[in-house]
Design a protein around this motif. Structure first.
Motif, PDB file in Angstrom:
ATOM      1  N   LEU B 228       0.832  -1.217   0.000  1.00 51.13           N
ATOM      2  CA  LEU B 228       0.000   0.000   0.000  1.00 51.13           C
ATOM      3  C   LEU B 228       0.859   1.256   0.000  1.00 51.13           C
ATOM      4  O   LEU B 228       0.527   2.245  -0.656  1.00 51.13           O
ATOM      5  N   MET B 231       2.002   1.726  -3.530  1.00 57.78           N
ATOM      6  CA  MET B 231       0.911   2.143  -4.420  1.00 57.78           C
ATOM      7  C   MET B 231       0.453   3.576  -4.113  1.00 57.78           C
ATOM      8  O   MET B 231       0.108   4.338  -5.002  1.00 57.78           O
ATOM      9  N   ALA B 232       0.460   3.901  -2.799  1.00 59.34           N
ATOM     10  CA  ALA B 232       0.029   5.253  -2.412  1.00 59.34           C
ATOM     11  C   ALA B 232       0.972   6.293  -2.997  1.00 59.34           C
ATOM     12  O   ALA B 232       0.540   7.363  -3.431  1.00 59.34           O
ATOM     13  N   ALA B 235      -0.261   6.619  -6.537  1.00 62.17           N
ATOM     14  CA  ALA B 235      -1.606   7.203  -6.662  1.00 62.17           C
ATOM     15  C   ALA B 235      -1.651   8.658  -6.200  1.00 62.17           C
ATOM     16  O   ALA B 235      -2.424   9.458  -6.724  1.00 62.17           O
ATOM     17  N   TYR B 236      -0.833   9.000  -5.199  1.00 63.12           N
ATOM     18  CA  TYR B 236      -0.832  10.378  -4.688  1.00 63.12           C
ATOM     19  C   TYR B 236       0.282  11.214  -5.323  1.00 63.12           C
ATOM     20  O   TYR B 236       0.678  12.243  -4.772  1.00 63.12           O
ATOM     21  N   ASP B 246      -4.529  10.938   4.191  1.00 66.98           N
ATOM     22  CA  ASP B 246      -5.779  10.433   3.620  1.00 66.98           C
ATOM     23  C   ASP B 246      -6.106   9.031   4.139  1.00 66.98           C
ATOM     24  O   ASP B 246      -7.261   8.667   4.310  1.00 66.98           O
ATOM     25  N   ILE B 247      -5.060   8.226   4.371  1.00 67.73           N
ATOM     26  CA  ILE B 247      -5.305   6.846   4.797  1.00 67.73           C
ATOM     27  C   ILE B 247      -5.509   6.761   6.319  1.00 67.73           C
ATOM     28  O   ILE B 247      -6.435   6.106   6.797  1.00 67.73           O
ATOM     29  N   TYR B 327     -14.243   1.376   6.441  1.00 66.32           N
ATOM     30  CA  TYR B 327     -13.875   0.377   5.436  1.00 66.32           C
ATOM     31  C   TYR B 327     -15.099  -0.259   4.773  1.00 66.32           C
ATOM     32  O   TYR B 327     -14.986  -0.883   3.732  1.00 66.32           O
ATOM     33  N   ASP B 330     -17.072   2.908   2.268  1.00 68.12           N
ATOM     34  CA  ASP B 330     -16.308   3.805   1.408  1.00 68.12           C
ATOM     35  C   ASP B 330     -16.195   3.274  -0.014  1.00 68.12           C
ATOM     36  O   ASP B 330     -16.650   3.899  -0.972  1.00 68.12           O
ATOM     37  N   ASN B 331     -15.588   2.099  -0.167  1.00 66.85           N
ATOM     38  CA  ASN B 331     -15.350   1.552  -1.501  1.00 66.85           C
ATOM     39  C   ASN B 331     -15.186   0.038  -1.376  1.00 66.85           C
ATOM     40  O   ASN B 331     -14.737  -0.444  -0.339  1.00 66.85           O
ATOM     41  N   VAL B 332     -15.522  -0.691  -2.457  1.00 66.54           N
ATOM     42  CA  VAL B 332     -15.449  -2.152  -2.394  1.00 66.54           C
ATOM     43  C   VAL B 332     -14.037  -2.623  -2.043  1.00 66.54           C
ATOM     44  O   VAL B 332     -13.863  -3.587  -1.289  1.00 66.54           O
ATOM     45  N   ALA B 333     -13.021  -1.947  -2.574  1.00 64.84           N
ATOM     46  CA  ALA B 333     -11.641  -2.383  -2.328  1.00 64.84           C
ATOM     47  C   ALA B 333     -11.315  -2.316  -0.835  1.00 64.84           C
ATOM     48  O   ALA B 333     -10.695  -3.236  -0.282  1.00 64.84           O
ATOM     49  N   LEU B 334     -11.740  -1.251  -0.174  1.00 61.15           N
ATOM     50  CA  LEU B 334     -11.497  -1.128   1.260  1.00 61.15           C
ATOM     51  C   LEU B 334     -12.284  -2.186   2.034  1.00 61.15           C
ATOM     52  O   LEU B 334     -11.827  -2.722   3.040  1.00 61.15           O
ATOM     53  N   VAL B 336     -13.111  -5.189   0.916  1.00 58.72           N
ATOM     54  CA  VAL B 336     -12.442  -6.484   0.739  1.00 58.72           C
ATOM     55  C   VAL B 336     -11.259  -6.581   1.702  1.00 58.72           C
ATOM     56  O   VAL B 336     -11.060  -7.588   2.379  1.00 58.72           O
ATOM     57  N   TYR B 337     -10.476  -5.507   1.768  1.00 60.93           N
ATOM     58  CA  TYR B 337      -9.325  -5.504   2.686  1.00 60.93           C
ATOM     59  C   TYR B 337      -9.798  -5.708   4.123  1.00 60.93           C
ATOM     60  O   TYR B 337      -9.236  -6.508   4.873  1.00 60.93           O
TER      61      TYR B 337
END
Lengths: 87, 523
Positions: B228, B231-232, B235-236, B246-247, B327, B330-334, B336-337
């Motif tokens: 992460l 990737m962050a 992405a940022y 943000d996280i 989690y 917010d979003n499906v990815a979060l 799933v995590y």
């Protein structure tokens, strides 16, 4: 055909590079507004892509040492380049 | 067309070869991971079983976490661990052990010795039940989460093994092309090789979704932190501060200015209001209690969802929110995590789900164990075979020794003036190491691999069964009215493990007897 620790290591390392490479593209180009969401989608993709790529590579009957090195270096350089552009 | 078939055949042969080679190279690590994970499903229960005081503390269930005396508990923990002025406590957290159970469990981190102190409290009154460090439960869990390697390298290694476990489970099914015929085939009465090969295929086939889930979630838990971060950064756009803010939110730093220790309870109520409807707080953490910049995190889950780690973070002095991380919504990815935590640790569905996971975990153990056993029986008992033999038997046998050691540590204080509350890990650890050495001695001196397996299984079965039986007998001396379900549940688990070890010993011995008979007949 005997066991090759080098082939196994190469398959796992190369699989990881492929997976990170794909994830970097996802983190950058997924059509999602929030960077947080792109981050998590990219992160989640890594274990699956890594497992698939390593398994596929390790299952190859013939894969010359030169090709391993060439591909590893190419992927590594691409990854560094993309990372470098972001920094 | 013929070329196509040849290519296909070559691909499946390659898969078969890679499955065997990966198994031979990494099977013992995967087995150790599976075994320690299967036992660690009951980590919280074993921790209670290890203490006679906690085993005898059954009582009325605690109410809602909102009404729990968490501030009374924090004050007492700071008084006990915080030094003369109470300033040594850096982080304090308290959680419900299992919703609906009596215990509240706290962890207090002290700055001077960089140590965590575990305590159990009555969830209704806030009275201390015991300051109790874990023994064998911690040893087995540390093996599962870190292989006892320095942090974070052990966790990364285990994340990689999670990926490899997924590879092997999927690869195994792909090469298992006659699954219609073989998915219900268990030939116990024929050749010895068929028996273990069938068991290998069956445990792989019928528990495949479980193997993939555990491999995937294990890989996530082991590696997602570092992935992460990478990737962050992408992405940022390389803005590390923006990514962290943000996280996780931007945490205040320790000011070193003394301030009153502020109550956490109001933040639990506030989090219930601030988060989405249905948010159910289960854990609260105070960071820098007694410092001007103290902040509080309230963690909780949502009903009918799989996920636990949503949290609200507040500054304690102003009550100002620092960050809400949801989690679930917010979003499906979060999401799933977030689901990966309960899916991996079986912290959903209550005790029944834990027993289902335990049964499936045994199937996971059988995959590398039967695979390696098939590999071992095809070759002489040379040094490589001896290393694999040790790798396969060391942790199960050592765990049986460790449980027996933990029994002494548990009950001696009840009948003598001795106390092992802070040192149980050393005594259980010594017994565990004795088990490791016993298998090492067997691997070094033994001539017959199969006889060694039989001996180890017999010893493990005996140790586990005697540990459970003696525990029940000693418990009888204290009476059963206050016997905590976690404690008798652990005895049930120990007896199940003893029965499994005895069963395996019988199956292995059957082969030895047949072989001996054949030798006698040939003679």
């Amino acid at each position: 055909m005997g066991f090759s620790a080098r082939a196994l290591t190469a398959a796992i390392v190369l699989g990881l590079i492929f997976a990170l490479f794909a994830a970097v593209f996802m983190a950058q180009f997924l059509p999602l507004e929030k960077p947080l969401h792109r981050t998590f989608w990219a992160g989640l993709s890594v274990p699956i892509t890594w497992a698939w790529a390593s398994l596929w590579l390790f299952s190859r009957e013939r894969f010359s040492r030169g090709a391993w090195i060439l591909l590893s270096v190419a992927c590594g350089l691409l990854l560094l380049a993309i990372g470098g552009m972001q920094l | 067309m013929s070329d196509q078939k040849n290519k296909q055949r070559a691909f499946f042969q390659g898969l078969m070869r890679s499955h065997k080679q990966l198994g031979a190279a990494l099977g013992i690590f995967i087995f150790v991971l599976c075994f320690s994970g299967t036992v660690s499903i009951f980590h919280g229960e074993i921790a209670i079983w290890e203490s006679a005081k906690l085993s005898n503390a059954y009582g009325p269930v605690a109410g809602r976490f909102d009404d729990a005396p968490i501030d009374k508990i924090m004050q007492r923990a700071i008084a006990d661990f915080g030094g003369e002025d109470g300033r040594d406590v850096e982080v304090f957290n308290v959680r419900q052990d299992t919703p609906g159970q009596r215990f509240l469990v706290s962890n207090t981190h002290t700055e001077s010795d960089e140590a965590w102190h575990l305590s159990y409290w009555d969830g209704s009154t806030g009275e201390l039940i015991a300051h109790q460090q874990m023994g064998i439960s911690k040893i087995v869990r540390e093996i599962h989460t870190d292989f006892y390697l320095p942090s974070p390298w052990g966790r990364y290694a285990i994340g990689v093994l999670g990926v490899i476990f997924m590879m092997m489970a999927v690869g195994g099914i792909l090469i298992h092309r006659n699954w219609r015929r073989e998915s219900d085939q268990l030939r116990f009465d024929q050749k010895d090789r068929h028996k273990w090969s069938d068991l290998h295929k069956l445990s792989g086939f019928w528990a495949l979704p479980f193997h993939i889930t555990i491999g995937f979630t294990g890989a996530l838990l082991g590696l997602l932190g570092v992935i992460l971060i990478m990737m962050a950064l992408v992405a940022y756009g390389g803005d590390q501060d923006a990514a962290i803010a943000d996280i996780f939110g931007k945490d205040p730093k320790m000011s070193h200015e003394q301030a009153p220790i502020l109550a956490m309870q109001p933040f639990v109520t506030k989090a219930r209001e601030d988060m989405q409807a249905g948010f159910n707080p289960q854990r609260v953490t105070a960071v820098y209690p007694g410092d001007k910049n103290m902040f509080v995190l309230v963690y909780g889950s949502y009903p009918e969802t799989l996920g636990i780690d949503s949290f609200a973070k507040y500054r304690a002095d102003t009550g100002e929110p620092i960050k809400f991380v949801d989690y679930i919504h917010d979003n499906v990815a979060l999401r799933v995590y977030s689901a990966s935590v309960p899916l991996h640790y079986a912290t959903f569905g209550g005790p029944m789900m834990k027993f289902i996971y335990f049964a499936l975990g045994i199937l996971s153990c059988l995959l590398p164990a039967t695979g390696l056993y098939l590999w071992l029986r095809r070759r002489p008992f040379d040094w490589q075979a001896r290393v694999v033999y040790w790798g396969l038997l060391a942790v199960p046998v050592a765990s049986a020794f460790g449980f027996a050691g933990a029994l002494f540590v548990k009950w001696l204080p009840a009948f003598t003036s001795l106390s092992f509350a802070a040192s149980s890990i050393w005594y259980s650890g010594a017994a565990f190491v004795l088990g490791l050495l016993f298998v090492a001695w067997q691997a070094w001196r033994g001539d017959n691999m199969q006889a060694g397996f039989v001996q180890s299984m017999a010893l493990s079965a005996m140790l586990l069964a005697l540990t459970a039986v003696f525990d029940i007998v000693l418990q009888a001396s204290q009476g059963f009215s206050l016997w905590a379900p976690q404690a008798w549940g652990t005895d049930v688990v120990l007896l199940s493990m003893a029965a499994l070890a005895f069963y395996l010993k019988q199956r292995l011995q059957l082969k030895s007897d047949v072989a001996d008979e054949a030798v006698v007949l040939a003679g």
